[in-house]
Design an enzyme around this catalytic site. Structure first.
Site, PDB file in Angstrom:
ATOM      1  N   GLU A  34       0.718  -1.124   0.063  1.00  0.00           N
ATOM      2  CA  GLU A  34       0.485   0.139   0.093  1.00  0.00           C
ATOM      3  C   GLU A  34       1.127   1.323  -0.073  1.00  0.00           C
ATOM      4  O   GLU A  34       2.006   1.296   0.665  1.00  0.00           O
ATOM      5  CB  GLU A  34      -0.854  -0.105   0.878  1.00  0.00           C
ATOM      6  CG  GLU A  34      -2.786   0.263   0.844  1.00  0.00           C
ATOM      7  CD  GLU A  34      -3.183  -0.489  -0.258  1.00  0.00           C
ATOM      8  OE1 GLU A  34      -3.680  -0.332  -1.299  1.00  0.00           O
ATOM      9  OE2 GLU A  34      -4.187  -1.519   0.542  1.00  0.00           O
ATOM     10  N   HIS A  35       0.544   2.214  -1.012  1.00  0.00           N
ATOM     11  CA  HIS A  35       1.766   3.772  -0.647  1.00  0.00           C
ATOM     12  C   HIS A  35       2.769   2.973  -2.097  1.00  0.00           C
ATOM     13  O   HIS A  35       3.394   4.416  -1.091  1.00  0.00           O
ATOM     14  CB  HIS A  35       1.602   4.052  -0.082  1.00  0.00           C
ATOM     15  CG  HIS A  35       0.057   5.182   0.732  1.00  0.00           C
ATOM     16  ND1 HIS A  35      -0.236   6.182   0.564  1.00  0.00           N
ATOM     17  CD2 HIS A  35      -0.934   4.398   1.473  1.00  0.00           C
ATOM     18  CE1 HIS A  35      -1.781   6.449   0.728  1.00  0.00           C
ATOM     19  NE2 HIS A  35      -2.185   5.042   1.468  1.00  0.00           N
ATOM     20  N   SER A 126     -13.653   3.393  -6.940  1.00  0.00           N
ATOM     21  CA  SER A 126     -15.021   3.434  -7.727  1.00  0.00           C
ATOM     22  C   SER A 126     -14.608   4.155  -8.664  1.00  0.00           C
ATOM     23  O   SER A 126     -15.278   4.392  -9.932  1.00  0.00           O
ATOM     24  CB  SER A 126     -16.143   3.434  -6.821  1.00  0.00           C
ATOM     25  OG  SER A 126     -15.927   4.608  -6.388  1.00  0.00           O
ATOM     26  N   ASP A 171      -4.748   0.926  -9.112  1.00  0.00           N
ATOM     27  CA  ASP A 171      -6.153   1.252  -9.442  1.00  0.00           C
ATOM     28  C   ASP A 171      -6.530   0.783 -10.734  1.00  0.00           C
ATOM     29  O   ASP A 171      -6.697  -0.337 -11.140  1.00  0.00           O
ATOM     30  CB  ASP A 171      -6.800   1.806  -8.506  1.00  0.00           C
ATOM     31  CG  ASP A 171      -6.072   1.944  -7.317  1.00  0.00           C
ATOM     32  OD1 ASP A 171      -5.872   1.530  -6.394  1.00  0.00           O
ATOM     33  OD2 ASP A 171      -7.170   3.354  -6.785  1.00  0.00           O
TER      34      ASP A 171
HETATM   35  C1  GLA Z   1      -5.520   4.728  -3.699  1.00  0.00           C
HETATM   36  C2  GLA Z   1      -4.729   5.258  -4.897  1.00  0.00           C
HETATM   37  C3  GLA Z   1      -3.900   3.807  -5.562  1.00  0.00           C
HETATM   38  C4  GLA Z   1      -3.103   3.831  -4.080  1.00  0.00           C
HETATM   39  C5  GLA Z   1      -2.953   3.549  -2.696  1.00  0.00           C
HETATM   40  C6  GLA Z   1      -2.393   3.498  -1.689  1.00  0.00           C
HETATM   41  O1  GLA Z   1      -6.528   3.296  -3.696  1.00  0.00           O
HETATM   42  O2  GLA Z   1      -5.518   5.439  -6.503  1.00  0.00           O
HETATM   43  O3  GLA Z   1      -3.133   3.927  -6.599  1.00  0.00           O
HETATM   44  O4  GLA Z   1      -1.116   4.743  -4.085  1.00  0.00           O
HETATM   45  O5  GLA Z   1      -4.949   4.390  -2.824  1.00  0.00           O
HETATM   46  O6  GLA Z   1      -1.779   2.010  -1.901  1.00  0.00           O
END
Ligand code: GLA
Length: 384
Positions: A34-35, A126, A171
């Site tokens: 994540e991130h 979404s 995403d």
């Molecule tokens: C959101 C962003 C992604 C990613 C996540 C964290 O979903 O759209 O690009 O950075 O946060 O992992």
């Protein structure tokens, strides 16, 4: 996914005759990582069976004519190349079209009705689902020949330039490249990816939505990204090959700690550790060791909450309860943070108990009900 017949009926009632083509693009989950995406690292998402679906027909005019089922059939239009609409939901269309035009495409006007069942604000992307659906539909409708990779980037740049979130590529990539029964191990720098079969024996993915959406989510998201970039700028002075946090080791970060804003240091340290956790989780998955994956998932939550500062009391509460249940192998907040849902890996026999316990105690603590979201890992964006 919303019912195709409903979509067609709505289309007929708003736009009359004409047979629309139908397109769909899913939301996503993310197992770990994540991130890391905007830091050039790795992620491990999968597309899910919750999606945005659209009925669409070219209309031979310069106008885009839209009906959003999820906004009570709100109906609006804008001129291609004209000013950006005020409504955010229409701005996704505007943004995708503008990004395509920047890349030399000629996009004509169209009529479209769309809606979906990707829970809003749950951290399941979404908005990426919508961007991927629009991109896939326009690509087919106007014969634009964008590759899937370009469509993912067009979605990401729509967020940057028309929505104001400097998101990574995870995403949109997951929504476009996802495949049933697989997670996508994506290198967010090179965009090389592998589809990894995901069927943990006897273990279920449980998603519990806090039903919290903090308004700060997008501004704080951009702040985190800037803090990572500040860290990189310091290291780059000494190690010119460094372009992204991906290139930095923990030792190198430590060596320059004194020159860094302490907050920036913590954010960078989280990302470097998170990328390592993802590698370790992939190795454990290969051996079918979901106990180990679970431990790493718990450690990710700890980092997101304490070091990266993107959790909230509701998310921490649901993860803390997980620790009391032996059947829960791991649990963490998912997505950008500041609300949204917890993803937990739970042994089948303990799923009902964990959910019941969370529901009961969450209601007492926060005076509202969490929402349990059932998902299956499914195919990415496509024409129906
Ligand atoms: C959101 C962003 C992604 C990613 C996540 C964290 O979903 O759209 O690009 O950075 O946060 O992992």
């Amino acid at each position: 996914m919303i019912d195709n017949n409903i979509l067609k009926e709505k289309f007929a009632s708003f736009f009359g005759e004409g047979t629309p083509r139908l397109f769909t693009a899913p939301g996503r989950i993310n197992i770990i990582g994540e991130h890391t995406d905007y830091n050039g690292g790795f992620v491990l998402p999968g597309a899910v069976d919750k999606a945005i679906t659209m009925a669409i027909v070219p209309n031979g005019t310069p106008f885009v004519n839209l009906v959003s089922i999820d906004h009570d059939d709100a109906h609006l239009f804008f001129r291609i190349g004209g000013p950006q609409p005020k409504e955010q939901w229409a701005s996704y269309f505007y943004g995708v079209i503008e990004e395509m035009r920047k890349r030399g495409a000629t996009v004509g006007g169209f009529n479209a009705v769309f809606g979906g069942d990707v829970p809003l604000g749950a951290g399941m992307s979404s908005s990426a689902a919508l961007e991927s659906c629009i991109g896939t539909a326009l690509n087919a409708l106007f014969d634009l020949h964008f590759t899937k990779e370009e469509l993912a980037k067009i979605g990401q740049m729509t967020e940057h330039n028309y929505i104001g979130v400097r998101c990574g590529i995870m995403d949109q990539f997951a929504s476009i490249f996802g495949q049933k029964g697989h997670v996508v191990r994506l290198d967010c720098r090179s965009l090389e990816y592998q589809l990894v079969p995901f069927n943990p024996k006897g273990v279920e993915i449980v998603l519990i939505d806090t039903m919290v959406k903090h308004l700060l989510a997008s501004s704080e998201y951009n702040v985190r990204r800037a803090q990572c970039e500040e860290g990189v700028a310091v290291i780059k002075k000494y190690l010119p090959h460094v372009e992204l946090l991906r290139d930095v080791t923990m030792e190198e970060l430590e060596a320059h700690r004194a020159e860094m804003d302490p907050m920036s240091f913590r954010r960078c340290a989280f990302v470097i550790n998170e990328n390592k956790r993802l590698m370790d989780a992939c190795a454990a998955m290969e051996k079918g060791d979901f106990v180990e994956v679970g431990k790493l998932v718990y450690a990710t939550h700890e980092g997101l909450s304490k070091e990266y500062g993107v959790s909230c009391p509701e998310l921490d509460f649901i993860v803390n309860i997980a620790h009391e249940h032996e059947a829960v192998l791991g649990a963490r907040m998912m997505g950008g943070g500041f609300g949204g849902c917890v993803i937990a890996l739970v042994k089948k026999e303990g799923v009902a108990d964990y959910i019941a316990d969370v529901k009961k105690r969450y209601q007492v603590e926060f005076d509202k009900d969490p929402r349990v979201i059932e998902v299956e890992i499914s195919d990415g964006a496509r024409e129906i």
